[in-house]
Design an enzyme around this catalytic site. Structure first.
Site, mmCIF file in Angstrom:
data_model
loop_
_atom_site.group_PDB
_atom_site.id
_atom_site.type_symbol
_atom_site.label_atom_id
_atom_site.label_comp_id
_atom_site.label_asym_id
_atom_site.label_seq_id
_atom_site.Cartn_x
_atom_site.Cartn_y
_atom_site.Cartn_z
ATOM 1 N N SER A 1 -5.828 -3.585 4.466
ATOM 2 C CA SER A 1 -6.520 -3.018 3.607
ATOM 3 C C SER A 1 -7.763 -2.070 4.583
ATOM 4 O O SER A 1 -7.553 -2.028 5.395
ATOM 5 C CB SER A 1 -6.973 -3.240 2.279
ATOM 6 N N HIS B 1 -2.148 0.509 3.542
ATOM 7 C CA HIS B 1 -1.360 0.419 1.994
ATOM 8 C C HIS B 1 -2.347 1.190 2.054
ATOM 9 O O HIS B 1 -3.420 1.958 1.710
ATOM 10 C CB HIS B 1 -1.031 -1.051 1.600
#
EC number: 3.4.21.92
Length: 222
Positions: free
Chosen positions: A125, A150
Site C-alpha cells: 500500500s 492497490h
C-alpha cells in the site's frame, strides 16, 4: 538521539509528545539496547537510535501521523547534518494513512540527500509508494520480500453532499498515487491503474521487473 530530539522540537516544531508516542510504539517491539564504548565514556541507546547515527531510518510500523512526523524530522535532521551523504530507509510496513505517507514522500523528494529504500519483508500500500520513491538506482529489496500496490481505501458516513465530497477526494488521491508510482517505476499510468484495481502482490523479482526496485540484495558485502 538527544541532538535529534533538540533539532526536532526546536527547529522543526515537532511536538515532544509525538516523539514520546513514537518511542512507545518502538518499545512495543523487542528493541534491544546497545552498549557502545567511546573514548571517554560508555553510552547506552536503543538500536533504532544507533541505526540513525549511521543514517539509517527503519519504518517497521503502520504509517500514521506520529510515525510520519518523526520520520520527516529524521530526514530533515540528517539532511541538515550532512547534505551530501545518503540516507537509507528500511521498510517493513503494511502501509497506512495516505496523507501521512504523502508527508514522508514529499520530504524524501524535498531534501538534497539521495534516499535509498530497502524492503526487508513487506512494502504494501502506501509503503510501496515510499519504496518506489527512493533515488533511482538505490531502491532495493531482500530476496523474499513482497511488494503490494492497490487502490486507496476509504469510507465515511454523513450527508449525501459530504459523501460526494469524500468520493471526489478519494478519486483525486487515487489518481495522484497512480501518477507517483508511474513516474518512479516507468510503467504507464493506465497499467498501474489496471494492476491496482485489486491487491497486486509482487515477489522481489516481479517488483524488479515492474520497476518498483532496481536490485535484489543477496548479501551485504560491507
Amino acid at each position: 538521539m538527544n541532538e535529534f530530539k533538540k533539532y526536532a522540537t526546536r527547529h522543526i516544531g515537532l511536538n515532544a509528545q509525538a516523539l514520546d508516542d513514537y518511542t512507545r510504539i518502538q518499545s512495543s517491539y523487542i528493541s534491544p539496547t546497545i552498549i557502545e564504548e567511546r573514548q571517554l565514556n560508555v553510552a547506552q541507546m536503543d538500536v533504532f537510535s544507533r541505526l540513525m547515527m549511521d543514517r539509517i531510518i527503519f519504518l517497521g510500523t503502520q504509517i500514521d501521523d506520529y510515525t510520519a512526523n518523526v520520520i520527516q524530522a529524521q530526514l530533515l535532521y540528517l539532511d541538515s547534518a550532512d547534505p551530501g551523504k545518503d540516507i537509507s530507509i528500511y521498510l517493513n510496513s503494511p502501509g497506512g494513512s495516505v496523507y501521512a505517507g504523502y508527508g514522508i514522500y514529499d520530504t524524501m523528494q524535498y531534501i538534497g540527500c539521495d534516499v535509498a529504500t530497502i524492503c526487508t519483508g513487506m512494502a504494501a500500500s502506501m509503503a510501496s509508494v515510499l519504496l518506489v520513491a527512493g533515488t533511482k538506482g538505490k531502491r532495493f529489496a531482500l530476496p523474499h520480500s513482497r511488494v503490494m500496490i492497490h487502490q486507496p481505501l476509504g469510507g465515511m458516513q454523513g450527508q449525501a453532499s459530504d459523501l460526494e465530497i469524500a468520493a471526489r477526494e478519494i478519486l483525486r488521491v487515487k489518481k495522484e498515487l497512480y501518477t507517483i508510482i508511474s513516474s518512479h517505476s516507468g510503467k504507464p499510468v493506465e497499467q498501474v491503474e489496471k494492476d491496482s484495481d485489486r491487491d497486486y502482490w509482487m515477489t522481489a523479482p516481479e517488483a524488479l521487473e515492474y520497476g518498483m526496485i532496481d536490485k535484489i540484495l543477496e548479501k551485504n558485502r560491507k
